[in-house]
Design a protein around this motif. Structure first.
Motif, PDB file in Angstrom:
ATOM      1  N   VAL A 105     -24.840  20.168  -0.745  1.00 13.46           N
ATOM      2  CA  VAL A 105     -23.878  19.780  -1.777  1.00 13.46           C
ATOM      3  C   VAL A 105     -22.483  19.604  -1.204  1.00 13.46           C
ATOM      4  CG1 VAL A 105     -22.805  20.510  -3.949  1.00 13.46           C
ATOM      5  CG2 VAL A 105     -25.248  20.892  -3.556  1.00 13.46           C
ATOM      6  N   GLU A 106     -22.111  20.494  -0.286  1.00 12.79           N
ATOM      7  CA  GLU A 106     -20.740  20.448   0.222  1.00 12.79           C
ATOM      8  C   GLU A 106     -20.630  19.634   1.506  1.00 12.79           C
ATOM      9  OE1 GLU A 106     -18.238  21.633  -1.368  1.00 12.79           O
ATOM     10  OE2 GLU A 106     -19.376  22.591  -2.972  1.00 12.79           O
ATOM     11  N   THR A 107     -21.520  19.937   2.475  1.00 10.56           N
ATOM     12  CA  THR A 107     -21.355  19.354   3.812  1.00 10.56           C
ATOM     13  C   THR A 107     -21.877  17.920   3.878  1.00 10.56           C
ATOM     14  OG1 THR A 107     -21.614  21.569   4.711  1.00 10.56           O
ATOM     15  CG2 THR A 107     -21.829  19.723   6.252  1.00 10.56           C
ATOM     16  N   THR A 108     -23.102  17.703   3.387  1.00 14.76           N
ATOM     17  CA  THR A 108     -23.735  16.390   3.567  1.00 14.76           C
ATOM     18  C   THR A 108     -22.955  15.249   2.906  1.00 14.76           C
ATOM     19  OG1 THR A 108     -25.881  17.452   3.727  1.00 14.76           O
ATOM     20  CG2 THR A 108     -25.868  15.098   3.238  1.00 14.76           C
ATOM     21  N   PRO A 109     -22.534  15.344   1.601  1.00 13.24           N
ATOM     22  CA  PRO A 109     -21.787  14.222   1.017  1.00 13.24           C
ATOM     23  C   PRO A 109     -20.504  13.918   1.791  1.00 13.24           C
ATOM     24  CG  PRO A 109     -22.544  15.707  -0.691  1.00 13.24           C
ATOM     25  CD  PRO A 109     -22.814  16.386   0.603  1.00 13.24           C
ATOM     26  N   ARG A 110     -19.805  14.964   2.272  1.00 14.18           N
ATOM     27  CA  ARG A 110     -18.570  14.687   3.012  1.00 14.18           C
ATOM     28  C   ARG A 110     -18.869  13.972   4.322  1.00 14.18           C
ATOM     29  NH1 ARG A 110     -15.045  20.257   1.891  1.00 14.18           N
ATOM     30  NH2 ARG A 110     -15.096  20.064  -0.407  1.00 14.18           N
ATOM     31  N   GLY A 111     -20.031  14.293   4.914  1.00 15.53           N
ATOM     32  CA  GLY A 111     -20.411  13.571   6.126  1.00 15.53           C
ATOM     33  C   GLY A 111     -20.596  12.081   5.837  1.00 15.53           C
ATOM     34  N   TYR A 112     -21.241  11.789   4.697  1.00 16.11           N
ATOM     35  CA  TYR A 112     -21.409  10.380   4.325  1.00 16.11           C
ATOM     36  C   TYR A 112     -20.058   9.707   4.091  1.00 16.11           C
ATOM     37  CZ  TYR A 112     -26.349  11.462   3.567  1.00 16.11           C
ATOM     38  OH  TYR A 112     -27.655  11.826   3.716  1.00 16.11           O
ATOM     39  N   ALA A 162     -27.588  28.864   1.142  1.00 20.94           N
ATOM     40  CA  ALA A 162     -27.177  28.226   2.403  1.00 20.94           C
ATOM     41  C   ALA A 162     -27.484  26.737   2.376  1.00 20.94           C
ATOM     42  CB  ALA A 162     -27.880  28.898   3.584  1.00 20.94           C
ATOM     43  N   TRP A 163     -28.666  26.411   1.846  1.00 23.61           N
ATOM     44  CA  TRP A 163     -29.025  24.974   1.778  1.00 23.61           C
ATOM     45  C   TRP A 163     -28.131  24.226   0.789  1.00 23.61           C
ATOM     46  CZ3 TRP A 163     -31.176  21.240   4.211  1.00 23.61           C
ATOM     47  CH2 TRP A 163     -31.529  20.072   3.551  1.00 23.61           C
ATOM     48  N   GLN A 164     -27.766  24.904  -0.315  1.00 21.20           N
ATOM     49  CA  GLN A 164     -26.889  24.253  -1.282  1.00 21.20           C
ATOM     50  C   GLN A 164     -25.524  23.961  -0.659  1.00 21.20           C
ATOM     51  OE1 GLN A 164     -26.436  26.441  -4.881  1.00 21.20           O
ATOM     52  NE2 GLN A 164     -25.204  24.883  -5.892  1.00 21.20           N
ATOM     53  N   ASP A 218     -21.789  23.331  11.024  1.00 17.95           N
ATOM     54  CA  ASP A 218     -22.302  24.399  11.885  1.00 17.95           C
ATOM     55  C   ASP A 218     -22.357  25.727  11.141  1.00 17.95           C
ATOM     56  OD1 ASP A 218     -22.510  22.541  13.872  1.00 17.95           O
ATOM     57  OD2 ASP A 218     -20.620  23.097  14.869  1.00 17.95           O
ATOM     58  N   ARG A 219     -21.353  25.966  10.296  1.00 16.26           N
ATOM     59  CA  ARG A 219     -21.325  27.217   9.549  1.00 16.26           C
ATOM     60  C   ARG A 219     -22.498  27.277   8.548  1.00 16.26           C
ATOM     61  NH1 ARG A 219     -16.513  27.008   8.630  1.00 16.26           N
ATOM     62  NH2 ARG A 219     -16.511  25.902   6.626  1.00 16.26           N
ATOM     63  N   SER A 220     -22.773  26.132   7.867  1.00 19.34           N
ATOM     64  CA  SER A 220     -23.879  26.098   6.906  1.00 19.34           C
ATOM     65  C   SER A 220     -25.216  26.265   7.605  1.00 19.34           C
ATOM     66  CB  SER A 220     -23.859  24.769   6.135  1.00 19.34           C
ATOM     67  OG  SER A 220     -22.672  24.661   5.394  1.00 19.34           O
ATOM     68  N   LEU A 221     -25.363  25.608   8.777  1.00 15.43           N
ATOM     69  CA  LEU A 221     -26.621  25.719   9.508  1.00 15.43           C
ATOM     70  C   LEU A 221     -26.835  27.151   9.997  1.00 15.43           C
ATOM     71  CD1 LEU A 221     -26.619  22.382  11.553  1.00 15.43           C
ATOM     72  CD2 LEU A 221     -28.064  22.989   9.604  1.00 15.43           C
ATOM     73  N   SER A 222     -25.739  27.813  10.412  1.00 15.88           N
ATOM     74  CA  SER A 222     -25.855  29.202  10.863  1.00 15.88           C
ATOM     75  C   SER A 222     -26.322  30.105   9.732  1.00 15.88           C
ATOM     76  CB  SER A 222     -24.508  29.689  11.419  1.00 15.88           C
ATOM     77  OG  SER A 222     -24.115  28.922  12.541  1.00 15.88           O
ATOM     78  N   SER A 223     -25.795  29.838   8.525  1.00 21.53           N
ATOM     79  CA  SER A 223     -26.207  30.640   7.367  1.00 21.53           C
ATOM     80  C   SER A 223     -27.694  30.445   7.082  1.00 21.53           C
ATOM     81  CB  SER A 223     -25.382  30.247   6.135  1.00 21.53           C
ATOM     82  OG  SER A 223     -24.010  30.522   6.369  1.00 21.53           O
ATOM     83  N   SER A 237     -13.896  15.795  -4.667  1.00 21.55           N
ATOM     84  CA  SER A 237     -14.846  16.866  -4.353  1.00 21.55           C
ATOM     85  C   SER A 237     -14.165  18.201  -4.064  1.00 21.55           C
ATOM     86  CB  SER A 237     -15.702  16.442  -3.150  1.00 21.55           C
ATOM     87  OG  SER A 237     -14.899  16.356  -1.972  1.00 21.55           O
ATOM     88  N   ASP A 238     -12.866  18.331  -4.381  1.00 21.96           N
ATOM     89  CA  ASP A 238     -12.113  19.566  -4.189  1.00 21.96           C
ATOM     90  C   ASP A 238     -12.065  19.974  -2.712  1.00 21.96           C
ATOM     91  OD1 ASP A 238     -10.546  21.698  -4.865  1.00 21.96           O
ATOM     92  OD2 ASP A 238     -12.241  23.000  -5.426  1.00 21.96           O
ATOM     93  N   PRO A 239     -11.538  19.113  -1.809  1.00 28.60           N
ATOM     94  CA  PRO A 239     -11.463  19.455  -0.381  1.00 28.60           C
ATOM     95  C   PRO A 239     -10.314  20.440  -0.112  1.00 28.60           C
ATOM     96  CG  PRO A 239     -10.497  17.317  -0.745  1.00 28.60           C
ATOM     97  CD  PRO A 239     -11.011  17.761  -2.071  1.00 28.60           C
ATOM     98  N   SER A 240     -10.241  20.870   1.114  1.00 26.44           N
ATOM     99  CA  SER A 240      -9.186  21.808   1.527  1.00 26.44           C
ATOM    100  C   SER A 240      -7.847  21.075   1.644  1.00 26.44           C
ATOM    101  CB  SER A 240      -9.560  22.432   2.876  1.00 26.44           C
ATOM    102  OG  SER A 240      -9.578  21.426   3.889  1.00 26.44           O
ATOM    103  N   PRO A 241      -6.738  21.830   1.673  1.00 23.74           N
ATOM    104  CA  PRO A 241      -5.425  21.179   1.836  1.00 23.74           C
ATOM    105  C   PRO A 241      -5.344  20.351   3.109  1.00 23.74           C
ATOM    106  CG  PRO A 241      -5.159  23.445   1.068  1.00 23.74           C
ATOM    107  CD  PRO A 241      -6.599  23.286   1.381  1.00 23.74           C
ATOM    108  N   THR A 242      -5.949  20.813   4.190  1.00 22.74           N
ATOM    109  CA  THR A 242      -5.917  20.036   5.440  1.00 22.74           C
ATOM    110  C   THR A 242      -6.618  18.696   5.250  1.00 22.74           C
ATOM    111  OG1 THR A 242      -5.954  22.103   6.702  1.00 22.74           O
ATOM    112  CG2 THR A 242      -6.517  20.088   7.882  1.00 22.74           C
ATOM    113  N   GLU A 243      -7.767  18.728   4.556  1.00 25.96           N
ATOM    114  CA  GLU A 243      -8.487  17.471   4.317  1.00 25.96           C
ATOM    115  C   GLU A 243      -7.678  16.564   3.397  1.00 25.96           C
ATOM    116  OE1 GLU A 243     -13.155  18.376   4.354  1.00 25.96           O
ATOM    117  OE2 GLU A 243     -12.001  19.699   3.043  1.00 25.96           O
TER     118      GLU A 243
END
Length: 737
Positions: A56-63, A50-52, A180-185, A113-119
């Motif tokens: 790895v995924e959420t935090t860099p995209r936030g930056y 969950a932390w990874q 939010d999903r990562s924090l919930s995990s 970073s291999d984002p989703s099609p929407t991104e």
């Protein structure tokens, strides 16, 4: 009293039963801990995953989203683009380009970073608008250059960025959802871990009770073991007393400050103590079963070893000093005693060698002898320098007169060069001794090291063997430094002469190369230095071994045969360079030649006028010259007269003082020797200055003693003998300026 077999059998079954119960309890405890360990590991793995996901995924995209908003939104590309249109500020153009490039770099990193099609779609919309803004920057600059108004320019470059801003909002929304999903995990993983810990607490209480039972059983078992041990101790007490003396002896030998080895009668080592291994550098597997010949350095002759073997075979002891060879190739000295070990029948079974390390005491004696050498050199230098340098002054002066009278005779010029080289070598020898006697002052002056090297090399080439080619490579036209010209010549003469002798009769090359080095080549540069000068002296001779390189700069160390070297040359080289705030670097490989690199602080170049003033030697001033040596007076007076000066020379200082007192204003400069029988040069100058304080004075001598030196308040110039009269004339010109 006989023991009961049934009692003995019962006493054995009880400990076995207790041990069986303890084994089962330990198995249960181990199983519980293994289960809890596995479950705990699973929960920690869930939290890690969950932390990874979050880090790895959420935090860099936030930056990245934050960087995109910063470079694209308010204060970024859109804002500064509009300000550029309205304010026509020329600083905004470069800023827009930097922000545009930063925005595109961030989008590229986000996309990698291999984002989703929407991104990806949102990033493409932002990138398209950013490229459109960037492409309109030249239109703004053209509009400003054409004098268009802000409204006209805005009409030309207006960009619809609403979709891009909406895309940025989409990225932020997706990021918030992912966060939010990562924090919930993570919260869920932590909750599972908390529940596991609570369950483990209840189980731990039960284990504590079980451990208490085990402790009681263990106590019973230990009590039985202690009873058995008491019986065994009684049986071993006598054996320990017997072995105690042996252990003490072994420790005494092992910890002895002397090295101890034991060999069999064939001189194969069976034992060596710790001190031996420390001194020799060998390990046990390299020593045991081998002969002590590995320690032989060749310092002791075969006669010593023959005498040693003969005495040992006859049952006698041998005493002496060995210079042994360590494993790493270095040496150490040991005072050694070797004696045979005999059994109860008188037969020799082993040999014992005991050695006392005397390396430090021997080194101390050698250093003391070295100090005595230095003191002897100081006494010798102080005794002969004055008279010997007077002789050299006469030789050098007459050589200059001959050179002036035979400018067109090449043979005479060559002979004069040989005389000058021989005189300079003799001068260098005295200067070496005076340097180590701390009696030789330095006279550093700013000069061109390129020119000084060329002049020195012209003289050095005369002494070069016919088979050796000498070359001077110049990478910089001028290299000014603060250096003593005479010592610099002596330095180059020492290096080149050593190179000539290393090459010998074989064909070879000696190359001098001067260039500008990196400033980092010297740690401590003067404040007004502008760089670093590098002077390389390279030869293709046989090179030096690492052992010679370690000692090459030590005083009195020489690889030459006795009588062919003073051992002071390289020490003088290093001292003279370091006194100019430089350093010497040695690079040599056996069979591939040697290179000495001299590093000097590079100083600002003297102006043409300053160089001309430094070279100026002629004048018409009236000079009072005083020296008790008639030859010095004759040569110096003639040469100064050649340069246009009016020279009045006296060999008796009292007569010179009377002449000055009779007409003090008629003299422009006073030049006096220091050591004179009737009146010391310092006393003569003091008497002269008592009559006329402003008269320039020059004091010359082979050496200066602090007790005889003028006070700091005096302006007297000190000149070292032997000097060339041309240099003296330059000093006179500087005093007349």
């Amino acid at each position: 009293m006989d023991s009961n077999p049934q009692q003995e059998d019962g006493s054995l079954k009880r400990p076995l039963a207790v041990a069986f119960v303890i084994g089962i309890a330990l198995a249960i405890i181990l199983s519980v801990f293994l289960y809890m360990s596995r479950e705990t590991g699973n929960r920690i793995g869930d939290m890690r995953m969950a932390w990874q996901d979050y880090s790895v995924e959420t935090t860099p995209r936030g930056y990245w989203i934050s960087d995109i908003r910063e470079d694209f939104g308010y204060g970024g590309l859109i804002h500064n683009f509009k300000n550029y249109v309205l304010r026509n500020d020329p600083d905004l153009g470069p800023r827009l380009r930097r922000q545009s490039q930063s925005l595109l770099d961030t989008i590229a990193a986000y996309r990698a970073s291999d984002p989703s099609p929407t991104e990806l779609e949102a990033l493409a919309q932002i990138e398209a608008v950013a490229m459109e803004y960037t492409g309109n920057i030249p239109l703004i600059e053209e509009g400003i250059g054409a004098g268009l108004s802000a409204e006209q320019i805005d009409a030309l470059v207006r960009v619809d960025d609403r979709d891009a801003l909406a895309a940025l909002q989409t990225l932020e929304t997706l990021w918030v959802q992912e966060r939010d999903r990562s924090l919930s995990s993570m919260v869920r993983a932590f909750s599972d871990g908390e529940r596991l810990v609570r369950n483990f607490s209840f189980l731990l209480v039960g284990l504590i009770v079980l451990v208490g039972v085990i402790a009681i059983l263990t106590t019973l078992l230990i009590a039985n073991i202690l009873r058995t041990n008491r019986r065994l101790k009684a049986e071993l007490a006598l054996r320990e007393q017997v072995e105690l003396a042996e252990r003490k002896l072994a420790r005494a030998v092992e910890q002895s400050p002397a090295s101890i080895i034991i060999t069999d009668t064939d001189l194969r080592i069976e034992y060596a103590n710790r001190k031996f291994f420390d001194l020799s550098g060998y390990g046990p597997h390299e020593v045991y079963g081998h002969s002590p010949k590995m320690l032989q350095s060749g310092h002791s002759g075969q006669g010593v070893y023959s005498d040693l073997k003969a005495k040992l075979k006859s049952g006698q002891s041998w005493y002496g000093v060995f210079r042994n060879l360590r494993k790493d190739g270095t040496h150490y000295w040991v005072s050694t005693a070797i004696f045979p070990l005999v059994d109860q029948n008188g037969s020799i079974t082993h040999y014992i060698g005991i050695g006392e390390d005397m390396t430090e005491s021997r080194r101390t004696r050698e250093q003391f002898a070295q100090v005595q050498k230095m003191e002897a050199v100081g006494i010798l230098a102080g005794s002969v320098a004055h008279d010997f340098n007077n002789v050299l002054m006469s030789v050098i002066g007459n050589a200059e007169l001959i050179e002036l009278d035979a400018e067109d005779n090449e043979d005479i010029q060559t002979s004069v060069n040989h005389i000058r080289i021989a005189a300079r070598r003799a001068q260098a020898l005295v200067r070496k001794m005076l340097t180590f006697a701390r009696q030789r002052p330095r006279n550093p002056q700013r000069g061109d090291m390129v020119k000084a090297t060329q002049e020195a090399l012209d003289l050095i080439k005369v002494a070069a063997p016919p088979s050796v080619k000498t070359r001077f490579d110049i990478d910089i036209e001028q290299a000014f430094a603060e250096f003593d010209g005479t010592l610099f010549f002596q330095t180059l003469l020492n290096l080149c002469h050593n190179a000539f002798e290393a090459i010998g009769d074989h064909p070879g090359d000696v190359v001098l190369r001067i260039s500008q080095a990196e400033d980092e080549s010297l740690d401590d540069l003067p404040d007004d230095a502008i760089g670093v000068i590098r002077l390389d002296v390279t030869d293709d001779g046989p090179g030096m071994t690492p052992e010679v390189q370690e000692k090459i700069f030590e005083p009195f160390f020489s690889t030459k045969p006795v009588g062919k070297g003073t051992g002071l040359g390289m020490a003088i080289v290093r001292n003279s360079v370091e006194e100019c705030r430089g350093r010497v670097e040695l690079s040599s490989t056996p069979g591939k030649g040697t290179r000495f690199s001299l590093f000097y602080p590079m100083m600002p170049i003297l102006s043409g006028q300053q160089q001309q003033e430094a070279r100026a030697v002629t004048g018409d001033e009236h000079i009072l010259l005083v020296d008790d040596d008639e030859n010095i007076l004759y040569v110096t007076r003639r040469l100064l007269t050649r340069y246009g000066y009016r020279v009045e020379a006296y060999s008796q200082p009292m007569r010179a003082l009377d002449a000055f007192r009779a007409a003090p204003d008629s003299y422009d400069v006073i030049v006096s020797d220091l050591m004179m029988p009737e009146l010391m040069g310092t006393d003569l100058i003091a008497s002269v200055q008592a009559v006329r304080p402003d008269v320039p004075t020059i004091l010359v001598s082979s050496y200066f003693d602090d007790a005889d030196s003028p006070a700091e308040s005096d302006q007297t110039v000190r000149v070292q003998k032997p000097y060339d009269v041309q240099s003296l004339a330059r000093i006179i010109r500087s005093l007349m300026a």
